[in-house]
Design an enzyme around this catalytic site. Sequence first.
Site, short mmCIF file in Angstrom:
data_model
loop_
_atom_site.label_atom_id
_atom_site.label_comp_id
_atom_site.label_asym_id
_atom_site.label_seq_id
_atom_site.Cartn_x
_atom_site.Cartn_y
_atom_site.Cartn_z
N GLY A 19 0.72 -1.25 0.09
CA GLY A 19 -0.02 0.11 0.09
C GLY A 19 0.91 1.22 -0.06
O GLY A 19 0.84 2.21 -0.89
N ASP A 46 15.10 -4.77 11.60
CA ASP A 46 14.13 -4.62 12.75
C ASP A 46 14.22 -3.21 13.21
O ASP A 46 15.36 -2.45 13.10
CB ASP A 46 14.72 -5.30 14.01
N ASP A 75 8.45 5.59 7.39
CA ASP A 75 8.26 5.06 8.54
C ASP A 75 7.03 5.97 9.02
O ASP A 75 7.31 7.22 9.09
CB ASP A 75 9.12 4.92 9.67
N SER A 76 5.76 5.32 9.47
CA SER A 76 4.70 6.03 9.58
C SER A 76 3.88 5.50 10.35
O SER A 76 3.93 4.30 11.09
CB SER A 76 3.92 6.11 8.17
N PHE A 158 -5.19 1.62 2.73
CA PHE A 158 -4.70 0.35 3.51
C PHE A 158 -4.59 0.78 5.05
O PHE A 158 -4.85 1.93 5.37
CB PHE A 158 -3.38 -0.01 2.88
N TYR A 160 -4.80 1.83 8.58
CA TYR A 160 -6.06 2.13 9.57
C TYR A 160 -6.76 3.13 8.60
O TYR A 160 -7.68 3.97 9.36
CB TYR A 160 -5.31 3.10 10.64
P1 ITT Z 1 7.71 -1.07 5.95
O1 ITT Z 1 8.44 -0.98 7.43
O2 ITT Z 1 8.00 -2.38 5.31
O3 ITT Z 1 7.85 0.11 5.27
P2 ITT Z 1 5.27 -1.27 7.58
O4 ITT Z 1 3.96 -1.71 7.16
O5 ITT Z 1 5.78 -2.16 8.79
O6 ITT Z 1 6.16 -1.62 6.07
P3 ITT Z 1 5.60 0.99 9.37
O7 ITT Z 1 6.46 0.26 10.29
O8 ITT Z 1 6.09 2.18 9.03
O9 ITT Z 1 5.46 0.02 7.91
O10 ITT Z 1 4.25 0.85 9.82
C1 ITT Z 1 3.33 1.78 9.64
C2 ITT Z 1 1.87 1.37 9.74
O11 ITT Z 1 1.12 2.45 9.98
C3 ITT Z 1 1.43 0.59 8.68
O12 ITT Z 1 1.56 -0.63 8.45
C4 ITT Z 1 -0.03 0.93 8.58
O13 ITT Z 1 -0.92 0.02 9.11
C5 ITT Z 1 0.06 2.47 9.17
N1 ITT Z 1 -0.22 3.46 8.12
C6 ITT Z 1 1.07 4.26 7.87
N2 ITT Z 1 0.48 5.03 7.17
C7 ITT Z 1 -0.80 4.79 6.89
C8 ITT Z 1 -1.66 5.19 5.93
O14 ITT Z 1 -1.55 6.23 4.78
N3 ITT Z 1 -3.01 4.83 6.12
C9 ITT Z 1 -3.38 4.05 6.83
N4 ITT Z 1 -2.51 3.55 7.51
C10 ITT Z 1 -1.35 3.66 7.64
#
Ligand code: ITT
Length: 199
Positions: A19, A46, A75-76, A158, A160
């Site tokens: 996503g 990690d 990272d989000s 994707f 939340y």
């Molecule tokens: P990578 O580390 O491989 O990039 P990840 O999904 O583990 O993938 P993060 O550690 O940054 O990424 O986790 C961020 C989570 O926050 C992500 O899995 C989403 O569930 C949520 N998130 C971040 N941005 C979002 C968005 O634009 N809309 C909805 N949920 C979001």
Amino acid sequence: MALRLEPGTKLVVATHNPGKARELAEILEGRFELVTAGELGLPEPDETETTFVGNALLKARAAAEASGLIALADDSGLSVAALDGAPGIYSARWAGPSKDFTAAMRKVEERLEEAGAEDFAAWFTSALAVAWPGGPAVVVEGRVDGTLVFPPRGDRGFGYDPIFRPEGLSHTFGELEPAAKDGMSHRARAFEKLKAALL
Ligand code: ITT
């Protein structure tokens, strides 16, 4: 010398989240040649840092070293005011190893109920980091504020997205066209700062 990202540069997008990879490609609008960490079979590091900025830098540096390419990492996460900013950097981890965001969204709702919260204010944060192999790195952060809604609405986006209604709109991110989300998202706002710094 100022750091520059020249148009057409080959970049590895250091994410294993499809996503995110799709949204980053939309936001970058063909400026660069992109390959994802998943496509290159790079390992997932990690996320041991305690901030979005720290984890974005860690992921970008790991991908740059492993691939020899300039790397872009995001990272989000979702932060809820009434939960003292949780899940925050743990947003992906709240969905567990099976990445079950229906369960993660329910957990947010349950925590708000347990806390007796009446304030559903929340925000998404995205830290975007660019790292050069063996070299420097740049990191920026973007944020979008909104309100949580239950039950979840919409099947676009994707994570939340179905429970997040951005300020000023009646639709959730899960209900918006991709271009509408990309016009206001935390990720797009972070990219605006990256453009100012590197393009
Ligand atoms: P990578 O580390 O491989 O990039 P990840 O999904 O583990 O993938 P993060 O550690 O940054 O990424 O986790 C961020 C989570 O926050 C992500 O899995 C989403 O569930 C949520 N998130 C971040 N941005 C979002 C968005 O634009 N809309 C909805 N949920 C979001």
